[in-house]
Motif scaffolding. Structure first.
Motif, PDB file in Angstrom:
ATOM      1  N   GLN A   1       0.835  -1.203   0.000  1.00 21.54           N
ATOM      2  CA  GLN A   1       0.000   0.000   0.000  1.00 21.54           C
ATOM      3  C   GLN A   1       0.872   1.256   0.000  1.00 21.54           C
ATOM      4  O   GLN A   1       0.561   2.241  -0.676  1.00 21.54           O
TER       5      GLN A   1
ATOM      6  N   ARG B   1       2.158   1.749  -3.471  1.00 20.35           N
ATOM      7  CA  ARG B   1       1.087   2.216  -4.349  1.00 20.35           C
ATOM      8  C   ARG B   1       0.824   3.710  -4.136  1.00 20.35           C
ATOM      9  O   ARG B   1       0.675   4.474  -5.096  1.00 20.35           O
ATOM     10  N   LEU B   2       0.812   4.135  -2.883  1.00 19.33           N
ATOM     11  CA  LEU B   2       0.595   5.552  -2.568  1.00 19.33           C
ATOM     12  C   LEU B   2       1.732   6.421  -3.095  1.00 19.33           C
ATOM     13  O   LEU B   2       1.504   7.505  -3.636  1.00 19.33           O
TER      14      LEU B   2
ATOM     15  N   LYS C   1       3.791   5.841  -5.619  1.00 17.52           N
ATOM     16  CA  LYS C   1       3.746   5.962  -7.079  1.00 17.52           C
ATOM     17  C   LYS C   1       2.590   6.844  -7.526  1.00 17.52           C
ATOM     18  O   LYS C   1       2.707   7.620  -8.490  1.00 17.52           O
ATOM     19  N   GLN C   2       1.491   6.766  -6.788  1.00 16.10           N
ATOM     20  CA  GLN C   2       0.312   7.547  -7.148  1.00 16.10           C
ATOM     21  C   GLN C   2       0.496   9.034  -6.833  1.00 16.10           C
ATOM     22  O   GLN C   2       0.140   9.902  -7.638  1.00 16.10           O
ATOM     23  N   LEU C   3       1.066   9.347  -5.667  1.00 12.53           N
ATOM     24  CA  LEU C   3       1.111  10.734  -5.203  1.00 12.53           C
ATOM     25  C   LEU C   3       2.475  11.397  -5.342  1.00 12.53           C
ATOM     26  O   LEU C   3       2.568  12.625  -5.348  1.00 12.53           O
TER      27      LEU C   3
END
Length: 325
Positions: free
Chosen positions: A250, A253-254, A256-258
């Protein structure tokens, strides 16, 4: 990690120098006491030392009962020097020799308010980044022109932990507790003291993570706080996730996303930005810059620096000396 997660209590020593500020000492001690209280067990064993022992009065007469340096066992995990007044004039050779012995025996050393000046006088801050109360920065730079002094709230560089005094020890304690026992306990401690506006080490000179990266997810904010206080001794991905109170996948994922990159890519960028600052602002040998920013050797560091900035660290330093960027 200065304060790794161990089963037995960590022994924290506080060497109180005559004229120390009560606020600086209390701001360092109280969060550790609260961590013990809120966790329901003794995480931190607190010890107070002074030159002669007995009640050591602060600048406003509040005092701690201390043991003398001569009777201190010295088996601390961390020993903080707490100093106010004008610590640059301090020259108690017996105490300075004791600090050198602690350093040689592997005890991590810290300075609170003017404490770093006494550590520098003992000769134990070579090639270490550190901070000190703003009142002493200019004088320190005159006396120690090669010192890696930073105008920050606190600096954790491997086995050296320094902070600027006043309320800054609260922020430093937050970082230490989060590194050892996770961000959840650290936040509980700051809530306990109604000190919810925790500042990163760089404040107020730099924007905090929320504003600098426009972040609002608490796990990513916690991750960056951990990263900025572990530049020289980088944490592993699993440690970052665990201490941030989130799973590894998680967190990735965060990030890479933000942040647009993986956790460890972002971490390396932070370390290289710090390396660039040291390269341009000091004459520290490049092998020492590498170590101070968590790289195993100079060649590995130089390759990473070149890839990130498009120029090697030696060339970067030469250009900065000639005003070319």
């Amino acid at each position: 990690m200065i304060d790794g997660n161990h089963g037995s209590p960590r022994r924290y020593g506080f060497l109180l120098i005559e004229g120390y500020a009560l606020m600086s000492a209390a701001s360092a001690v109280e969060p550790l006491r609260a961590a013990n209280l809120l966790s329901g067990r003794t995480l931190y064993d607190l010890n107070f030392i002074s030159d002669q022992g007995g009640w050591m009065r602060s600048s406003v007469s509040g005092a701690f009962e201390t043991v003398p340096v001569s009777e201190s066992v010295g088996d601390f995990d961390v020993l903080f020097v707490v100093a106010g007044g004008n610590p640059l004039t301090y020259r108690d050779n017996r105490v300075l020799a004791w600090l050198r012995r602690l350093a040689r025996s592997g005890v991590a050393l810290g300075g609170i308010s003017g404490g770093a000046a006494i550590l520098a006088a003992a000769g134990v801050m070579t090639s270490r980044r550190f901070t000190i109360h703003w009142q002493h920065i200019d004088a320190m730079r005159e006396i120690y022109p090669e010192a890696l002094i930073e105008r920050r709230l606190f600096v954790i560089d491997r086995d050296r932990v320094t902070c600027a005094g006043g309320m800054a020890p609260l922020d430093m304690a937050h970082a230490l507790i989060a590194s050892a026992h996770g961000v959840e306990l650290a936040r509980a401690v700051t809530d306990w003291f109604i000190h919810t506006g925790i500042r990163q080490a760089e404040a107020p000179q730099q924007l905090d993570a929320v504003r600098k990266y426009d972040l609002h997810h608490p796990a990513l904010v916690a991750m960056i706080e951990l990263m900025t206080s572990h530049i020289a001794d980088p944490l592993k991905l699993d440690d970052l996730a665990h201490l941030s109170g989130i799973g590894t996948r998680q967190l990735e994922r965060l990030a890479k996303q933000l942040l647009g990159q993986s956790v460890m890519q972002f971490y390396r960028s932070l370390r290289l930005e710090k390396a660039d600052e040291i390269v341009q602002q000091s004459n520290l040998p490049l092998v020492e810059v590498a170590i101070a920013t968590g790289f195993s050797n100079r060649s590995h560091f130089s390759r990473a620096f070149q890839a990130h900035f498009g120029v090697g660290p030696a060339s970067r330093r030469k250009r900065s000396r000639h005003g070319v960027h």
